[in-house]
Design a protein around this motif. Structure first.
Motif, PDB file in Angstrom:
ATOM      1  N   VAL A 132       0.867  -1.193   0.000  1.00 59.22           N
ATOM      2  CA  VAL A 132       0.000   0.000   0.000  1.00 59.22           C
ATOM      3  C   VAL A 132       0.904   1.244   0.000  1.00 59.22           C
ATOM      4  CG1 VAL A 132      -2.079   1.054   0.965  1.00 59.22           C
ATOM      5  CG2 VAL A 132      -1.630  -1.352   1.361  1.00 59.22           C
ATOM      6  N   THR A 134       1.040   4.055  -1.284  1.00 56.33           N
ATOM      7  CA  THR A 134       0.501   5.411  -1.106  1.00 56.33           C
ATOM      8  C   THR A 134       0.504   5.792   0.374  1.00 56.33           C
ATOM      9  OG1 THR A 134      -0.916   4.993  -3.014  1.00 56.33           O
ATOM     10  CG2 THR A 134      -1.442   6.920  -1.664  1.00 56.33           C
ATOM     11  N   TRP A 178      -2.803  11.977   7.452  1.00 57.62           N
ATOM     12  CA  TRP A 178      -2.393  10.649   7.002  1.00 57.62           C
ATOM     13  C   TRP A 178      -1.575   9.918   8.070  1.00 57.62           C
ATOM     14  CZ3 TRP A 178      -2.034   8.810   1.505  1.00 57.62           C
ATOM     15  CH2 TRP A 178      -2.865   9.538   0.659  1.00 57.62           C
ATOM     16  N   HIS A 195      -6.539  -3.764  -2.377  1.00 55.85           N
ATOM     17  CA  HIS A 195      -6.879  -3.559  -0.975  1.00 55.85           C
ATOM     18  C   HIS A 195      -7.792  -2.340  -0.799  1.00 55.85           C
ATOM     19  CE1 HIS A 195      -3.628  -6.395  -0.127  1.00 55.85           C
ATOM     20  NE2 HIS A 195      -2.954  -5.739  -1.062  1.00 55.85           N
ATOM     21  N   GLU A 196      -8.745  -2.482   0.099  1.00 53.99           N
ATOM     22  CA  GLU A 196      -9.595  -1.352   0.443  1.00 53.99           C
ATOM     23  C   GLU A 196      -9.018  -0.706   1.692  1.00 53.99           C
ATOM     24  OE1 GLU A 196     -13.713  -2.197   0.520  1.00 53.99           O
ATOM     25  OE2 GLU A 196     -14.281  -0.142   1.080  1.00 53.99           O
ATOM     26  N   VAL A 197      -8.635   0.539   1.576  1.00 53.59           N
ATOM     27  CA  VAL A 197      -8.012   1.253   2.689  1.00 53.59           C
ATOM     28  C   VAL A 197      -8.591   2.664   2.752  1.00 53.59           C
ATOM     29  CG1 VAL A 197      -5.812   0.007   2.766  1.00 53.59           C
ATOM     30  CG2 VAL A 197      -6.111   1.861   1.126  1.00 53.59           C
ATOM     31  N   SER A 198      -8.371   3.316   3.880  1.00 55.86           N
ATOM     32  CA  SER A 198      -8.830   4.692   4.022  1.00 55.86           C
ATOM     33  C   SER A 198      -7.749   5.623   3.493  1.00 55.86           C
ATOM     34  CB  SER A 198      -9.117   4.983   5.500  1.00 55.86           C
ATOM     35  OG  SER A 198      -9.339   6.367   5.681  1.00 55.86           O
ATOM     36  N   ILE A 199      -8.052   6.309   2.410  1.00 56.91           N
ATOM     37  CA  ILE A 199      -7.067   7.217   1.812  1.00 56.91           C
ATOM     38  C   ILE A 199      -7.669   8.616   1.771  1.00 56.91           C
ATOM     39  CG2 ILE A 199      -5.672   7.704  -0.239  1.00 56.91           C
ATOM     40  CD1 ILE A 199      -5.816   4.701  -0.861  1.00 56.91           C
ATOM     41  N   GLU A 201      -8.104  12.741   1.319  1.00 60.86           N
ATOM     42  CA  GLU A 201      -7.573  13.707   0.347  1.00 60.86           C
ATOM     43  C   GLU A 201      -6.218  14.187   0.845  1.00 60.86           C
ATOM     44  OE1 GLU A 201      -9.708  16.869  -1.310  1.00 60.86           O
ATOM     45  OE2 GLU A 201     -11.587  15.766  -1.513  1.00 60.86           O
TER      46      GLU A 201
ATOM     47  N   LEU B 280       1.678   9.028  -6.001  1.00 57.16           N
ATOM     48  CA  LEU B 280       1.011   7.811  -5.525  1.00 57.16           C
ATOM     49  C   LEU B 280      -0.467   8.025  -5.210  1.00 57.16           C
ATOM     50  CD1 LEU B 280       3.910   6.291  -3.379  1.00 57.16           C
ATOM     51  CD2 LEU B 280       3.176   5.642  -5.686  1.00 57.16           C
ATOM     52  N   VAL B 283      -2.468   6.279  -7.940  1.00 58.75           N
ATOM     53  CA  VAL B 283      -2.655   4.816  -7.987  1.00 58.75           C
ATOM     54  C   VAL B 283      -3.719   4.396  -6.969  1.00 58.75           C
ATOM     55  CG1 VAL B 283      -0.375   4.318  -8.885  1.00 58.75           C
ATOM     56  CG2 VAL B 283      -0.706   4.370  -6.419  1.00 58.75           C
ATOM     57  N   THR B 284      -4.566   5.346  -6.637  1.00 58.03           N
ATOM     58  CA  THR B 284      -5.708   5.061  -5.768  1.00 58.03           C
ATOM     59  C   THR B 284      -6.987   5.536  -6.455  1.00 58.03           C
ATOM     60  OG1 THR B 284      -5.739   7.196  -4.617  1.00 58.03           O
ATOM     61  CG2 THR B 284      -4.249   5.509  -3.759  1.00 58.03           C
ATOM     62  N   ASN B 287     -10.825   4.751  -2.412  1.00 57.84           N
ATOM     63  CA  ASN B 287     -10.224   4.033  -1.281  1.00 57.84           C
ATOM     64  C   ASN B 287      -9.745   2.632  -1.649  1.00 57.84           C
ATOM     65  OD1 ASN B 287     -10.249   6.013   0.705  1.00 57.84           O
ATOM     66  ND2 ASN B 287     -12.391   5.590   1.225  1.00 57.84           N
ATOM     67  N   ILE B 288      -9.381   2.446  -2.885  1.00 55.42           N
ATOM     68  CA  ILE B 288      -8.833   1.173  -3.347  1.00 55.42           C
ATOM     69  C   ILE B 288      -7.374   1.389  -3.755  1.00 55.42           C
ATOM     70  CG2 ILE B 288      -8.974  -0.656  -5.075  1.00 55.42           C
ATOM     71  CD1 ILE B 288     -11.269  -0.715  -3.086  1.00 55.42           C
ATOM     72  N   TYR B 289      -6.517   0.460  -3.343  1.00 54.83           N
ATOM     73  CA  TYR B 289      -5.109   0.476  -3.749  1.00 54.83           C
ATOM     74  C   TYR B 289      -4.715  -0.921  -4.198  1.00 54.83           C
ATOM     75  CZ  TYR B 289      -0.048   0.323  -3.549  1.00 54.83           C
ATOM     76  OH  TYR B 289       1.271   0.144  -3.883  1.00 54.83           O
TER      77      TYR B 289
END
Lengths: 406, 301
Positions: A132, A134, A178, A195-199, A201, B280, B283-284, B287-289
């Protein structure tokens, strides 16, 4: 993992005769690091250290090898939660050692993972976690890998440019949101490739050079200190999520000679260098005059193409008496900062005759002559953003300050 | 595949992807028309783009048929070709096609009408075509693709980079006005995000060690992208923004909006390696990576 350990010992016993030298590095992956920012705020980080007594640093330790060396990199993951890897960015290793979890391997809690490669062309490369990425890169899991020529000398590459010193400047940013547990402690199903993650802004508020910003950049280990006609080799690298527009003082005679670990056939003489995320550049500096100035690094939003911040790396070219004295003597102050349509320049008795204001893209937006007041008021109506304020005497720049218009 | 890539590359794609014998017959026909004066047709279609989080966006594309496809047609020709390109406007709004670098601009094409332009290039390379009417809003709605002029039969792959700011697209569609800064949430190559990009045979690099492979990249979006290759360094063959950078050997390639790159890859090792935007964030998506601009390339021994 058993196979990897066997492979490791095989490599340990056999590669010395194949390559020039055996180089072993160990990185300890941790996810409970702490980093104090320039304003005193302490953030949680992920990162790499080289011993258990060290906190992980941002960036991670700079690793070295010489061209042709056989390198074994031992990643020891002592952190809990998601696994980690090392992607050897730009080193063109084979698939197994590339560090992308579903295409090579990942290193779980209390496991070792061994990466093997032969150091390629001399240059500047990254290593970073690719789990992951990012989130993990933003969290701090990155560093620089430098390959020097086979003999380890201060030459850019075999047949390249000799230099007296090299300086590494790694640019990145931090968005504090973050670094909260809700983002960093993400779920990770190792049986999945997506993968589903909390990203959240991305809105960074810290703009870093070698992990430092603002007044932290005044530390002597950050500043470029050199002498007239001495050649320095700057390794400029961007691992952030914004682009960097780097402006060198004209008197440094900046020559861009390499990128991404390869020579540039026709070097470019330029005082401006753009570095996008993932890129590295080699820049030769050979100042022609004594100088106190700064390298200006603008952080440009990739979507809006506007600058979000500017940081200044001090430049001191001989004839000065050391960084601290220079800083104490810094003759001008800009305040309040940030401010709305008005700020003041305080001169502490230093004469000057002109103030120039540039926007973040380097365009001159305001010029004003000085009227000999020690505390000069500047009233100006400009758009919100980051501006560079130059203070001049007889057309020579005495100081460069940053103004944030809010 | 066959409806996406225009004549020249159909043969090459065939060899690489081992598609059906029926397609082979079609491609052979196109292959025979490599040089000289050729005719081609594209259609301006409107439709709906499904984003990764399931929302639908109004979208428009230049397609190779009357049927809407979220991928703009890739027009690939031989350098010796002079192309008579006819554009049919199936949309309800007027449009215009332009390729600034090729010096081509059509007249205004009213709904239901068509226009023919002549396209020729003295130089090899990758070029952008786009709708110059109501610029840049029609481009933001999707109307931009790439033209490639080639002189060799090496394997070629094509990446049309674009982001989606759902707010911008909805605002342009409803009132042709924008109320906020550009803030895209989805990042696409040829209209796809990971993992679907890898299923796009025009995009996914497949080859063998020692092959000479060309990658044609057009950034028809509004953002800068920074494309990083794992496993290999590549040579810049063409850079519209920085011709002085041609010849550089790199692993990471920035590309500004409405600029193009042509890269040459000669793989020295086998393997499956990612290629992705090293901003990066790109590449999301939802909420998917890894989502967005991420795909893998496959190099056999």
């Amino acid at each position: 993992m058993t196979r990897r350990i066997v492979l490791y010992f095989f490599l340990m016993s056999s590669f010395v005769s194949v390559g020039q030298q055996m180089v072993n590095h160990q990185l300890i992956a941790r996810n409970l690091g702490e980093k104090e920012m320039h304003d005193g705020i302490v953030l949680r980080t992920f990162g790499f250290a080289q011993s258990f007594s060290e906190q992980p640093s941002i960036p991670g330790p700079t690793l070295y090898a010489n061209e042709g060396d056989s390198v074994v990199l031992d990643l020891f993951n002592v952190s809990q939660g998601a696994p980690h890897t090392i992607h050897l960015h730009g080193l063109d290793v084979n698939q197994e050692n590339d560090g992308v979890p579903h295409l090579s391997f990942e290193v779980h809690h209390m496991e070792h993972g061994y990466y093997y490669f032969v150091a390629p062309h001399p240059g500047t490369y990254f290593y970073h976690c690719h789990v992951v990425s990012t989130i993990h890169v933003q969290a701090g899991m990155y560093g620089v890998f430098i390959v020097k020529p086979a003999d380890g000398s201060n030459i850019t590459w075999d047949g390249g440019y000799p230099y007296s010193q090299d300086k590494l400047y790694t640019m990145s940013e931090i968005d504090p949101l973050w670094h909260e547990d809700s983002v960093m402690e993400h779920d990770h199903d190792t049986t999945q490739t997506i993968h589903e993650v909390s990203i959240p802004e991305y809105h960074p508020s810290y703009f870093l050079v070698n992990g430092q910003s603002e007044q932290q950049l005044l530390e002597p280990d950050i500043a470029l200190q050199t002498a007239k006609e001495e050649v320095s080799f700057l390794r400029m690298a961007n691992i952030g999520y914004l682009a960097n527009r780097v402006t060198f003082p004209e008197e440094l005679n900046a020559k861009i000679i390499s990128t991404d670990g390869r020579p540039i056939v026709n070097p470019e003489i330029s005082d401006t260098l753009w570095i996008s995320p993932g890129e590295r550049y080699g820049v030769l500096i050979e100042p022609i005059v004594d100088l106190i100035d700064s390298i200006e690094i603008s952080y440009v939003n990739m979507n809006t193409l506007t600058s979000e911040d500017i940081q200044y790396v001090p430049v001191l070219v001989s004839g000065t008496n050391g960084l601290n004295e220079v800083l104490i003597k810094r003759p001008f102050e800009l305040y309040p900062n940030p401010s709305a349509d008005q700020f003041y320049i305080k001169s502490f008795g230093q004469a000057y005759d002109c103030i120039k204001i540039y926007d973040a893209m380097g365009r001159l937006v305001h010029i004003e002559n000085h009227d000999n007041t020690e505390k000069k008021s500047i009233n100006i109506n400009l758009a919100e953003g980051i501006y560079k304020v130059e203070i001049l005497l007889s057309q020579c720049v005495l100081d460069t300050l940053k103004w944030i218009k809010r | 595949m066959s409806y996406l890539i225009k004549p020249f590359d159909k043969f090459i794609s065939m060899v690489f992807l081992k598609e059906s014998a029926i397609l082979f017959l079609c491609i052979t026909t196109a292959f025979n028309s490599f040089s000289g004066q050729i005719s081609d047709t594209i259609y301006i279609n409107s439709g709906t783009l499904q984003t990764f989080n399931g929302s639908s966006l109004p979208y428009k594309c230049f397609n190779s048929s009357n049927v809407f496809d979220k991928r703009n047609a890739i027009l690939s020709y031989s350098i010796s070709d002079t192309v008579s390109l006819t554009i049919f406007n199936n949309d309800i709004s007027p449009h215009r096609i332009s390729s600034i670098e090729l010096g081509v601009t059509s007249g205004l094409i009213s709904p239901g009408m068509n226009e023919t332009v002549s396209i020729h290039s003295a130089a090899l390379g990758t070029f952008i075509y786009h709708d110059s009417e109501n610029y840049p809003n029609n481009k933001i709605l999707g109307l931009a693709g790439m033209i490639v002029f080639r002189n060799n039969s090496s394997a070629s792959f094509y990446w049309n980079l674009k982001e989606l700011d759902t707010l911008w697209i909805n605002e342009i569609s409803s009132n042709n006005q924008l109320s906020a800064e550009y803030n895209p949430k989805f990042f696409l190559i040829n209209g796809n995000h990971n993992p679907d990009i890898t299923g796009d045979s025009s995009a996914r690099i497949v080859g063998n060690v020692g092959d000479t492979i060309h990658i044609h990249i057009a950034n028809t979006g509004n953002a800068i992208h920074s494309i990083h290759f794992h496993g290999y360094h590549l040579k810049v063959e063409q850079s519209s923004a920085h011709p002085g950078h041609e010849g550089r050997i790199k692993d990471t390639f920035p590309i500004n909006p409405m600029e193009v790159l042509t890269l040459e890859l000669v793989p020295h090792q086998p393997g499956e390696y990612p290629v992705h935007d090293h901003n990066l964030i790109a590449v999301t998506g939802a909420n998917i990576y890894p989502n967005g601009m991420f795909l893998t390339m496959l190099i056999e021994p």
